[in-house]
Design a protein around this motif. Structure first.
Motif, short mmCIF file in Angstrom:
data_model
loop_
_atom_site.label_atom_id
_atom_site.label_comp_id
_atom_site.label_asym_id
_atom_site.label_seq_id
_atom_site.Cartn_x
_atom_site.Cartn_y
_atom_site.Cartn_z
N GLY A 162 0.31 -0.89 0.14
CA GLY A 162 0.08 0.05 -0.61
C GLY A 162 0.77 1.48 -0.36
O GLY A 162 2.26 1.48 0.59
N VAL A 163 0.26 1.71 -0.01
CA VAL A 163 0.96 3.93 -0.75
C VAL A 163 0.94 4.12 0.76
O VAL A 163 2.42 4.57 1.32
CB VAL A 163 0.33 5.04 -0.93
CG1 VAL A 163 1.24 6.51 -1.58
CG2 VAL A 163 -0.04 4.03 -2.65
N MET B 222 -6.78 0.85 -7.98
CA MET B 222 -7.72 0.72 -7.33
C MET B 222 -7.64 -0.12 -5.58
O MET B 222 -8.48 0.25 -5.25
CB MET B 222 -8.34 -0.58 -8.85
CG MET B 222 -8.83 -0.44 -9.35
SD MET B 222 -9.42 -1.18 -10.37
CE MET B 222 -10.60 0.07 -11.38
N LEU B 223 -6.75 -0.53 -5.86
CA LEU B 223 -5.92 -0.95 -4.47
C LEU B 223 -5.64 -0.76 -3.26
O LEU B 223 -6.05 -1.19 -1.96
CB LEU B 223 -6.44 -2.87 -4.55
CG LEU B 223 -7.42 -3.46 -5.15
CD1 LEU B 223 -7.17 -4.92 -5.71
CD2 LEU B 223 -9.38 -3.47 -4.74
N ARG B 224 -4.65 0.24 -3.17
CA ARG B 224 -3.38 0.48 -2.48
C ARG B 224 -3.23 1.79 -2.27
O ARG B 224 -2.21 1.92 -1.65
CB ARG B 224 -2.04 -0.24 -3.20
CG ARG B 224 -2.09 -2.07 -3.55
CD ARG B 224 -2.78 -2.76 -2.36
NE ARG B 224 -1.68 -4.52 -2.78
CZ ARG B 224 -3.01 -4.78 -2.75
NH1 ARG B 224 -3.89 -4.69 -2.99
NH2 ARG B 224 -2.65 -6.30 -2.72
N CYS B 225 -4.59 2.56 -2.95
CA CYS B 225 -3.96 4.01 -2.37
C CYS B 225 -5.57 4.83 -1.94
O CYS B 225 -6.45 4.06 -2.49
CB CYS B 225 -3.49 4.72 -3.23
SG CYS B 225 -4.80 5.29 -4.74
N GLU B 226 -5.42 5.88 -1.40
CA GLU B 226 -6.56 6.44 -0.92
C GLU B 226 -6.40 7.68 -1.38
O GLU B 226 -5.56 8.60 -0.81
CB GLU B 226 -6.39 6.58 0.47
CG GLU B 226 -6.17 5.65 1.89
CD GLU B 226 -6.00 5.55 3.19
OE1 GLU B 226 -5.82 6.46 3.43
OE2 GLU B 226 -5.85 4.26 3.71
N PHE C 267 -11.51 -4.26 -11.67
CA PHE C 267 -11.17 -4.01 -10.36
C PHE C 267 -11.47 -5.63 -8.93
O PHE C 267 -11.08 -5.59 -8.39
CB PHE C 267 -12.36 -3.00 -9.23
CG PHE C 267 -12.77 -3.15 -8.14
CD1 PHE C 267 -11.73 -2.43 -7.49
CD2 PHE C 267 -13.43 -4.01 -7.46
CE1 PHE C 267 -12.47 -2.38 -5.85
CE2 PHE C 267 -14.17 -3.67 -6.43
CZ PHE C 267 -12.71 -2.85 -5.04
N ILE D 35 -8.99 -7.01 -6.81
CA ILE D 35 -9.10 -8.11 -5.45
C ILE D 35 -9.21 -9.40 -5.56
O ILE D 35 -9.09 -9.84 -4.68
CB ILE D 35 -10.30 -7.31 -4.48
CG1 ILE D 35 -10.55 -6.91 -3.83
CG2 ILE D 35 -12.01 -7.74 -5.35
CD1 ILE D 35 -11.15 -6.70 -3.38
#
Lengths: 204, 204
Positions: free
Chosen positions: B28-29, B114-118, B176, B180
């Motif tokens: 994740g970021v 899509m999955l690892r940043c806010e 997506f 995931i």
DNA sequence: ATTTACATACATACAAGGATGTATGTATAG
DNA sequence: CTATACATACATCCTTGTATGTATGTAAAT
């Protein structure tokens, strides 16, 4: 002012969840510290650590608070035996889009899950929940598609699982786009249109 | 061993981007510190702060490094005048799914986005890029749909923009879900099937 | 009916470890 | 010689987890 009754403690827990939902939604999960959340709820971190194990547990609780009643409502739609299989499929698919638009807790949770959190090791359990619920819905949906095939409403030569997967992608993708570009389009009407076209494409 | 040539400096920059992509994707970021990234690249934070302003700028650079050539390739597909409008639409929609499966940098970037940043305040510029590119593609796609309507391949009574929005939702939603739940389904074949069914549902 | 004892529901305090940004050092390409 | 391309050092701020304090609800004993 400590040691409240069980009802008051439950209210405290809900306050924490409300504050967490708002902050997660506004500034993301990672950027929201437990201190901020507690302060926003008018409490301290002690309250959070009493009710939850850590931030991941807090998010899971948030997800359960919304997902459980949503799951029930979804199942109720599924029980509508008055409709034919195809109508039920259409109804269930569009119901999600309607929920996101009209139900604020649902919209906030979906915003958090799709745009404001990172599915990493720490949130592995949340991701597990997500996948399991998704798998259940997918199984149900594939079964409905099979019934629609039996009823002659869809082409029985097709793979019912693939059709269900595509339908899920369509609905979730529209939700994703609508959430990331709010007000860009009318999600309810676009979903109705898209889903019916998608299903029409599989007619015999 | 400092003050390298411009080519070497560029190589350093790419090393940093490679390391960032890998770490962002893995953990994740938010969970990836600049120290970790620099270390993974065999450098120090000084190198990062020389080439980039901060973590957000790093992610934007990562996105541009992948998105720019991808955008070009996408436009090339659009230039295939040999195909009819409907075939072009289908080709472009499926091309994204194929890219995600076969092109690792693209897959990693999409996973991150899509999955690892806010998408919060800090990444507002990245989100802006994302929305602008999406808007361009959407405009192009809506135009293609209009052409297909003119050619009598799609129902001209429908709203071409809505059709394009739905198509985008379908493709991105499938991406997506595939990202995931990796390996859950064959994205290329499901996308081909879904997209053609979706479009078939809009035939006159 | 009190008192006692304990669990509950938090608040407060403490320790430790990063993470970021910046300031400074330094060796070399141009 | 100067700007470049980094490495190193420093100061500041958070954040988390945990340990401890504390006041009260609740139930049992007397």
């Amino acid at each position: 002012m400590v040691r409240k009754t069980k009802e008051e403690a439950q209210a405290t827990r809900n306050q924490l969840l409300d504050a967490a939902a708002r902050l997660f939604c506004e500034q993301g999960v990672a950027s929201s510290s437990l201190h901020e959340i507690a302060e926003a709820a008018g409490l301290t971190r002690g309250a959070i650590y009493w009710h939850f194990e850590n931030k991941g547990d807090l998010l899971t609780a948030l997800w359960e608070r919304v997902a459980l009643p949503m799951q029930q409502a979804f199942d109720e739609v599924a029980q509508q035996q008055a409709m034919d299989p195809l109508a039920r499929i259409q109804r269930k698919a569009c119901w999600v889009a309607e929920c996101i638009e009209t139900n604020e807790p649902v919209r906030m949770l979906m915003t958090i899950l799709m745009l404001r959190c990172e599915f990493t090791q720490e949130l592995e359990s949340t991701r597990g929940h997500f996948l399991r619920v998704r798998e259940d819905c997918l199984t149900q949906m594939a079964e409905e598609v099979r019934l629609a095939m039996q009823a002659g409403q869809l082409d029985p030569a097709q793979d019912n699982e693939k059709i269900a997967v595509g339908l899920f992608g369509l609905v979730d993708g529209l939700c994703f786009h609508w959430l990331i570009a709010p007000g860009r389009f009318q999600i309810a009407s676009v979903t109705r249109l898209s889903v019916s076209a998608y299903l029409a494409g599989f007619k015999p």
